[in-house]
Scaffold this active site. Structure first.
Site, PDB file in Angstrom:
ATOM      1  N   SER A   1       0.848  -1.189   0.000  1.00  0.00           N
ATOM      2  CA  SER A   1       0.000   0.000   0.000  1.00  0.00           C
ATOM      3  C   SER A   1       0.889   1.247   0.000  1.00  0.00           C
ATOM      4  O   SER A   1       1.701   1.412  -0.900  1.00  0.00           O
ATOM      5  CB  SER A   1      -0.958  -0.042   1.189  1.00  0.00           C
ATOM      6  OG  SER A   1      -1.976   0.905   1.058  1.00  0.00           O
TER       7      SER A   1
ATOM      8  N   GLU B   1      -9.016  -5.059  -4.579  1.00  0.00           N
ATOM      9  CA  GLU B   1      -8.399  -3.979  -3.798  1.00  0.00           C
ATOM     10  C   GLU B   1      -9.440  -2.956  -3.337  1.00  0.00           C
ATOM     11  O   GLU B   1      -9.421  -2.494  -2.198  1.00  0.00           O
ATOM     12  CB  GLU B   1      -7.355  -3.244  -4.649  1.00  0.00           C
ATOM     13  CG  GLU B   1      -6.202  -4.080  -5.131  1.00  0.00           C
ATOM     14  CD  GLU B   1      -5.026  -4.097  -4.181  1.00  0.00           C
ATOM     15  OE1 GLU B   1      -5.190  -3.711  -3.011  1.00  0.00           O
ATOM     16  OE2 GLU B   1      -3.944  -4.525  -4.611  1.00  0.00           O
TER      17      GLU B   1
ATOM     18  N   HIS C   1      -7.645  -5.624  -0.302  1.00  0.00           N
ATOM     19  CA  HIS C   1      -6.407  -4.886  -0.064  1.00  0.00           C
ATOM     20  C   HIS C   1      -5.739  -5.406   1.202  1.00  0.00           C
ATOM     21  O   HIS C   1      -6.387  -5.565   2.240  1.00  0.00           O
ATOM     22  CB  HIS C   1      -6.739  -3.400   0.081  1.00  0.00           C
ATOM     23  CG  HIS C   1      -5.552  -2.506   0.185  1.00  0.00           C
ATOM     24  ND1 HIS C   1      -4.642  -2.353  -0.843  1.00  0.00           N
ATOM     25  CD2 HIS C   1      -5.115  -1.695   1.186  1.00  0.00           C
ATOM     26  CE1 HIS C   1      -3.712  -1.494  -0.476  1.00  0.00           C
ATOM     27  NE2 HIS C   1      -3.965  -1.093   0.754  1.00  0.00           N
TER      28      HIS C   1
END
Length: 531
Positions: A216, A341, A432
């Site tokens: 991330s 995601e 995610h």
């Protein structure tokens, strides 16, 4: 709205034979490093050193300045506990199951090593945590490096300043430095890598085989460091999980552009000082850190105005153009994204009209290109499209662009994955950060107990990551072949219960975004190209 929401097997036999007689003495819990002596602990056959200072505390007059060398100490410093996390809103700690223990004095790193002697020259992996550049910390249990160390890697995790403390720009700060402002958190990472270069050999690590990896915001930071001149030579491989940063700097409102130009960020910084009720940096440095954090706001939204800045120094300008000109740190890369995601960020119902309004408000005259790529005739399609749009602009297009540029312009190979391992907790696709427990081999907590297929997949992923750190190629005995990515053969390794090479499943959507970002770069050039 969309734009805001937003890381030596083949040794000559003669070396092996003589290592016992002529090598270094056994590695101990007490180690001399820059600044003094530290004492770690031995756990599960691994030596662990936590809370090692790699820079001076960025407090007082050092707030909003480049990291300075760590202060020397006398005696033996205990290195058996994590340091405080960097200043952030307490809600960020709750999201990761970590205690809310924060301080401006936070520039520390942690090391896990299974080396028995200091001269073993094991591959080194340096982890950069995520958290939207406003949260996260190295002490999160999921980031424990024991399993990496048990498998031959020296694992390092580094902290960096967050939010307003790490990424506020201001005209005064730019004048002080003479080279822009707003990249202090990235400079912390670079200082951590310099510490690794100078000291990791004392822990059995090889300073010439350093892999940076992150997820991330950590993966985005890896992408930024790959194009950062001050980071040149500090790492030899790069792994980005759901990261990358290849959109042009933001000079006007527009979807998918998070890195602000220096002028825009300086204006935001001046507005923030007004919010604090002070009119200069000296007065702002005198305020308590808690007051500044409170003014910045809470959660991920509190960092919307504080993202790494195109300062002209760490981030020289448009990274896409930097790559096209050959101005980047050329290393092998292993990059990828998850199938769902956006599911973590774009929850709730979305109607077709709402989806179309969101796209038209952010994508200007290129909105029709994006709308055509995402079916949205029903509420269910619109919700799916909304999540996938977030996936593309935040993670998968930057990753795809990076792989294409590296394969075209660099000597280092690119390896790309698409993670779609579905579990009872994520039946619609991999959310995610879902891959992190598999990368570190640390399950439990919010991830629940692993199934046999989870453990098998984790072993496979760790083997790929470690092979890559060792030799710049993830392939190895007993693993499905992972082909390197090229413009002419855009294969990715598709992770589900196992791994198999396939074409990119969302390629048409990526092409739509490629056309959009090309238009944004053209617009920037027509408007004078402020970077």
């Amino acid at each position: 709205m969309l734009s805001k929401r937003l890381g030596c097997f083949f040794v000559m036999m003669v070396v092996v034979l003589f290592a016992g007689a002529c090598g270094s003495p056994p590695l101990k819990t007490t180690v001399e490093v820059a600044g003094g002596t530290i004492e770690g602990v031995e756990q599960d056959g691994v030596l662990v050193y936590k809370g090692i200072p790699f820079a001076a505390p960025p407090v007082g007059d050092l707030r909003w300045k480049s990291p300075q060398p760590a202060e020397a100490w006398t005696g033996v410093k205990s290195a058996d506990a994590y340091a405080c996390g960097c200043m952030q809103d307490a809600s960020m700690a709750a999201m990761t199951g970590t205690s809310a223990n924060f301080s401006e004095d936070c520039l520390y790193l942690n090391i896990w090593t299974g080396a028995k002697k200091a001269d073993e020259k094991r591959p080194v992996m340096v982890w950069i945590h995520g958290g939207a550049f406003v949260g996260g910390m190295t002490g999160t249990p999921m980031f424990d490096g024991t399993k990496f160390a048990q498998k031959g890697v020296v694992l390092v995790s580094i902290a960096y300043r967050l939010g307003v403390f790490g990424f506020m720009a201001h005209p005064e700060l730019s004048g002080e430095s003479g080279r822009g402002s707003g990249t202090y958190g990235l400079q912390d990472m670079i200082a951590g890598l310099q510490w690794v270069r100078d000291n990791i050999g004392r822990f059995g690590g090889d300073p010439s085989r350093v892999t940076i990896f992150g997820e991330s915001a950590g993966g985005i930071a890896v992408g930024m460091l790959a194009a950062a001149p001050p980071a040149q030579g500090l790492f030899q491989r790069a792994i980005s999980e759901s990261g990358g940063s290849f959109a042009p700097p933001r000079v006007v409102a527009g979807a998918g552009m998070n890195v602000p130009s220096l002028a825009l960020a300086e204006s935001d910084g001046a507005s923030f000082l007004n919010k604090l009720g002070v009119d200069n940096i000296k007065a702002a440095r005198a305020l308590p850190a808690e007051q500044i954090q409170q003014a910045a706001g809470g959660g991920m939204g509190g960092g919307a105005a504080f993202w790494p800045v195109a300062d002209g120094y760490v981030i020289p300008g448009d990274p896409y153009e930097q790559y096209e000109k050959g101005r980047f740190n050329d290393t092998p890369i292993l990059v990828g994204t998850n199938s769902n995601e956006g599911g973590l960020f774009m929850r709730g119902s979305v109607t077709p009209d709402q989806f179309e309004q969101q796209i038209r408000s952010g994508y200007g005259e290129r909105a029709d290109v994006i709308l055509e790529a995402y079916p949205h005739a029903t509420d269910a399609e619109a919700a799916r499209a909304s999540a996938d749009v977030f996936r593309e602009f935040a993670f998968s297009w930057p990753t795809w662009a990076w792989a294409r540029l590296q394969s075209r312009m660099g000597k280092g190979k690119a390896f790309v994955y698409y993670y779609d391992h579905r579990t009872p907790a994520s039946p619609e696709g991999a959310n995610h950060a879902d891959e992190i427990p598999y990368v570190f081999g640390n399950f439990g907590g919010r991830t629940g107990e692993p199934r046999p297929e989870d453990l098998a997949l984790s072993e496979m992923i760790q083997s790929y990551w470690i092979n890559f750190a060792d030799k710049g190629d993830p392939n190895g005995p007993g693993l499905p072949e992972w082909p390197n990515f090229t413009e002419d053969d855009q294969k990715v390794l598709y992770f589900d219960d196992t791994a198999v090479a396939k074409p990119i499943p969302n390629l048409e959507k990526l092409k739509a975004y490629d056309a959009y970002y090309q238009w944004r770069r053209e617009q920037a050039g027509m408007n004078g190209g402020e970077r």
